[in-house]
Design a protein around this motif. Structure first.
Motif, short mmCIF file in Angstrom:
data_model
loop_
_atom_site.label_atom_id
_atom_site.label_comp_id
_atom_site.label_asym_id
_atom_site.label_seq_id
_atom_site.Cartn_x
_atom_site.Cartn_y
_atom_site.Cartn_z
N UNK A 59 15.01 -8.91 -11.66
CA UNK A 59 14.83 -7.84 -12.66
C UNK A 59 13.92 -6.75 -12.08
N UNK A 60 14.45 -5.54 -12.01
CA UNK A 60 13.66 -4.40 -11.52
C UNK A 60 12.82 -3.85 -12.65
N UNK A 61 11.51 -3.74 -12.44
CA UNK A 61 10.58 -3.24 -13.47
C UNK A 61 9.69 -2.18 -12.85
N UNK A 62 9.14 -1.29 -13.72
CA UNK A 62 8.18 -0.31 -13.19
C UNK A 62 6.82 -0.43 -13.87
N UNK A 63 6.58 -1.55 -14.52
CA UNK A 63 5.31 -1.75 -15.24
C UNK A 63 4.58 -3.00 -14.77
N UNK A 64 4.77 -3.34 -13.48
CA UNK A 64 4.14 -4.56 -12.95
C UNK A 64 2.73 -4.20 -12.48
N UNK A 65 1.72 -4.96 -12.89
CA UNK A 65 0.35 -4.64 -12.47
C UNK A 65 0.21 -4.67 -10.95
N UNK A 66 -0.51 -3.70 -10.41
CA UNK A 66 -0.80 -3.70 -8.97
C UNK A 66 -1.90 -4.73 -8.72
N UNK A 67 -1.68 -5.65 -7.76
CA UNK A 67 -2.71 -6.67 -7.50
C UNK A 67 -3.93 -6.06 -6.80
N UNK A 68 -5.07 -6.74 -6.88
CA UNK A 68 -6.31 -6.27 -6.25
C UNK A 68 -6.69 -7.23 -5.13
N UNK A 69 -7.08 -6.72 -3.99
CA UNK A 69 -7.46 -7.61 -2.89
C UNK A 69 -8.83 -8.24 -3.12
N UNK A 70 -8.95 -9.50 -2.77
CA UNK A 70 -10.24 -10.19 -2.82
C UNK A 70 -10.79 -10.31 -1.39
N UNK A 71 -11.92 -10.96 -1.28
CA UNK A 71 -12.50 -11.18 0.05
C UNK A 71 -11.46 -11.85 0.95
N UNK A 72 -11.32 -11.37 2.18
CA UNK A 72 -10.35 -11.96 3.10
C UNK A 72 -8.97 -11.35 2.98
N UNK A 73 -8.79 -10.43 2.02
CA UNK A 73 -7.46 -9.87 1.80
C UNK A 73 -7.44 -8.35 1.99
N UNK A 74 -6.23 -7.85 2.20
CA UNK A 74 -6.01 -6.40 2.14
C UNK A 74 -4.85 -6.14 1.18
N UNK A 75 -4.88 -4.93 0.56
CA UNK A 75 -3.75 -4.49 -0.27
C UNK A 75 -2.87 -3.61 0.61
N UNK A 76 -1.60 -3.96 0.67
CA UNK A 76 -0.65 -3.21 1.50
C UNK A 76 0.27 -2.39 0.60
N UNK A 77 0.37 -1.07 0.90
CA UNK A 77 1.39 -0.25 0.25
C UNK A 77 2.67 -0.43 1.05
N UNK A 78 3.68 -1.01 0.41
CA UNK A 78 4.89 -1.43 1.12
C UNK A 78 5.77 -0.22 1.44
N UNK A 79 6.26 -0.18 2.69
CA UNK A 79 7.25 0.84 3.07
C UNK A 79 8.62 0.23 3.38
N UNK A 80 8.64 -1.02 3.76
CA UNK A 80 9.92 -1.68 4.05
C UNK A 80 9.71 -3.19 4.07
N UNK A 81 10.65 -3.92 3.45
CA UNK A 81 10.60 -5.39 3.49
C UNK A 81 12.00 -5.90 3.81
N UNK A 82 12.09 -6.74 4.84
CA UNK A 82 13.40 -7.24 5.26
C UNK A 82 13.83 -8.40 4.36
N UNK A 83 15.13 -8.48 4.15
CA UNK A 83 15.71 -9.60 3.40
C UNK A 83 15.92 -10.78 4.34
N UNK A 84 15.79 -11.97 3.76
CA UNK A 84 16.10 -13.19 4.50
C UNK A 84 16.91 -14.11 3.62
#
Lengths: 383, 383
Positions: free
Chosen positions: A24-49
């Motif tokens: 289901x494609x949605x446009x109201x999904x909360x953006x996650x927040x990075x915690x210690x040890x993490x980074x938030x990535x703005x996605x430009x491309x994701x390959x299918x598997x």
């Protein structure tokens, strides 16, 4: 500096096991927040598997437990709903967690998709991954471990192309080779060679100095040879398989087989390693990481023990292998095999295309968030 | 000095594939002469192995080739008729070939039964053995390679007992462990534990510091525990196998399984390694060197690759392993499990006993030339 981070984002939610309607494609999904040890990535491309489809359809049942329809190697399924799938993520660092290096902001990188159970670099016994046990990249943003988002700055490699070099296929392929202890000069048969793991295997064999042979369809042979295959065998032609392979290798048996097919073919693959034991100097090795033909291979046990065959089951790889692959990507040693990009909002079209695409086509399919489409997707759209 | 060597000897000739009638006791068989690199051994005891029966009955067909009913790993069968069987030979050096050390005359020793295809010490890819590809020890004399007849002088070990420590079982067992990379402290399940390979595995696990568990029958449990087994599971009880084994190990999965049984049991054996992957620190390993239950094991391929199982086919072992075993025999680390001796002329009785002996009995059966019976056989005759 990256743009300000919004509160909500577009994403595709997998809402349960089942058909395409569960995506289901949605446009109201909360953006996650990075915690210690993490980074938030703005996605430009994701390959299918293929693993995304199998997880959605519930094909990972491995016990007599009807509930365990997803990866449950750690004892219980980690796939909960809703889940954002998508393992091979490329994007830029949009925010860093507490204590993380702010100099990474804006850095382009590729995700090592594993959710590693331990800090060990040399073994990965409980495979799980982003897009399954945690949210992945079919979204505008994703939170990932800082040390698994690997900078790749090479400007000649587009983001969609970098995603096509993602770890889900390449790390599995590399681990199939290391687990089978493949050495320079060895003759290696790759079955199911036109898929993501297969095309990775062909390239990786050449990098480590082994000689790859492919089993696939004649229509795909030119592309597979261009990638590095020494010869391509028609997988539909089961007659005289040993004789045909021996003609291609100069008469010697394959040192090892990387098998993604399984089923009735496996016995032929083993015989193509064992028909001349006097010519061998190593044990025959069969790495398996899939079974597209059948989940049960009836192999006579005498064939395994009299000919001293070693069968190695492979699922994902190790931290050390992921880092080696990133090193080769940075050095320009791996070549993306990218077939098409789709906008994230067209995920159903993308899934149907991925399954139905015509024979003769090989390469990765990449999903690009709609807001990034003009820059990162459009150049690779289907004609 | 040894006695003068006669022109003819008693021996049992295998005259073709088939039943017991193919084993013919004769007393007019020419005594072989040692060539350079060889010694002539006057046989005092030769242990029986299941492989002799299988070779006689023609059970080693591994191809779609009806002619190949014996070991044919080198490309063609090496078993020709008439053949003297008997692999695990003990005796004394009666003559030496040109250039061999005459000081060996009269030396007692044990044969490393392999016919090695190459000089390599670390691998043995084309297994064949004395009693199959060349004449063995069911005779008064046999010619063997000088460097494979290993002196064992320990006077507390009778010749029949030394034969019971023969390489056919012990080297296969040891190679099952080394091929699976067994380490000290690992929990190892041994199936078909009461046979020659199984009892060797129990002892060898203890020597290398691993903890052996046995699958067998309750009647044999006391003897197996005395040999070193930590616990014995009733092989006929297939319910809750994983739970019962976990109760014995303290809840942890087996690190590895040494499987001589195959068939439907193999899946349970694998599950006893994979039920708790989080507790593991190594890949699950399954060594197979036989398939007494069934030659086909239907194992779901997903179980192999998602749980990263490694299956190792084992047939015989290496020169280095044979020499390590002789070292342990000389050091008194291995204990013979000898059940009975038969005179060579009673080979038919011996074969029938070997196959039919009652449950509860384990250990080797040894054949002694009639002329040696009083000294080397009678003390171990059946009551």
């Amino acid at each position: 500096m990256p743009n300000p981070i919004p509160q909500t984002m577009s994403a595709v939610l997998l809402t349960g096991h089942g058909g395409l309607d569960r995506l289901v494609y949605r446009d109201d999904v909360p953006v996650p927040r990075p915690e210690a040890g993490q980074v938030l990535v703005q996605v430009t491309a994701t390959a299918k598997n293929n693993t995304d489809r199998k997880a959605r359809e519930g094909h990972y049942s491995t016990r007599d437990d009807d509930e365990a329809v997803s990866f449950a190697i750690g004892g219980k399924p980690t796939l909960t709903f809703p889940r954002i799938q998508g393992a091979d993520v490329v994007g830029t660092v949009a925010a860093v967690g507490d204590g993380m290096n702010p100099a990474r902001l804006g850095e382009r990188g590729l995700l090592d998709f594993n959710i590693y159970g331990t800090g060990r670099r040399d073994i990965n016994l409980v495979p799980d991954y982003f897009g399954h046990g945690a949210d992945g990249g079919f979204a505008e943003y994703v939170v990932v471990p800082d040390d698994q988002f690997h900078a790749v700055t090479d400007p000649t490699l587009a983001d969609a192309e970098l995603a096509a070099l993602g770890m889900c296929s390449y790390q599995t392929a590399y681990h199939m080779l290391t687990a089978a202890d493949i050495h320079p000069g060895e003759h290696v048969l790759i079955t199911g060679a036109s898929g993501g793991v297969g095309t990775a295997l062909i390239q990786l064999c050449r990098i480590i100095g082994a000689i790859p042979y492919a089993s696939s369809t004649p229509a795909k042979a030119p592309a597979l040879c261009e990638l590095g295959a020494q010869a391509v065998f028609d997988r539909r032609d089961t007659r005289d398989f040993v004789a045909r392979t021996a003609a291609a290798t100069g008469g010697v048996p394959f040192d090892a087989v990387m098998d993604l097919v399984g089923g009735a073919s496996t016995r032929r693959f083993i015989e193509a390693m064992t028909f001349d034991m006097v010519a061998r100097t190593t044990y025959p090795r069969l790495s398996i990481a899939g079974a597209s033909e059948s989940n049960v291979s009836e192999i006579p046990w005498t064939l395994i023990y009299l000919y001293q065959v070693r069968i190695v089951g492979v699922s994902h790889g190790t931290r050390a292998e992921a880092e080696q692959l990133v090193h080769w990507i940075r050095a320009g040693r791996l070549r993306p095999v990218l077939q098409a990009a789709f906008p994230l909002s067209a995920i159903h079209d993308c899934e149907r295309y991925f399954v139905d695409r015509a024979a003769g086509h090989l390469g990765k399919v990449v999903v690009v968030p709609d807001a990034q489409w003009a820059t990162h997707g459009a150049p690779f759209a289907l004609a």
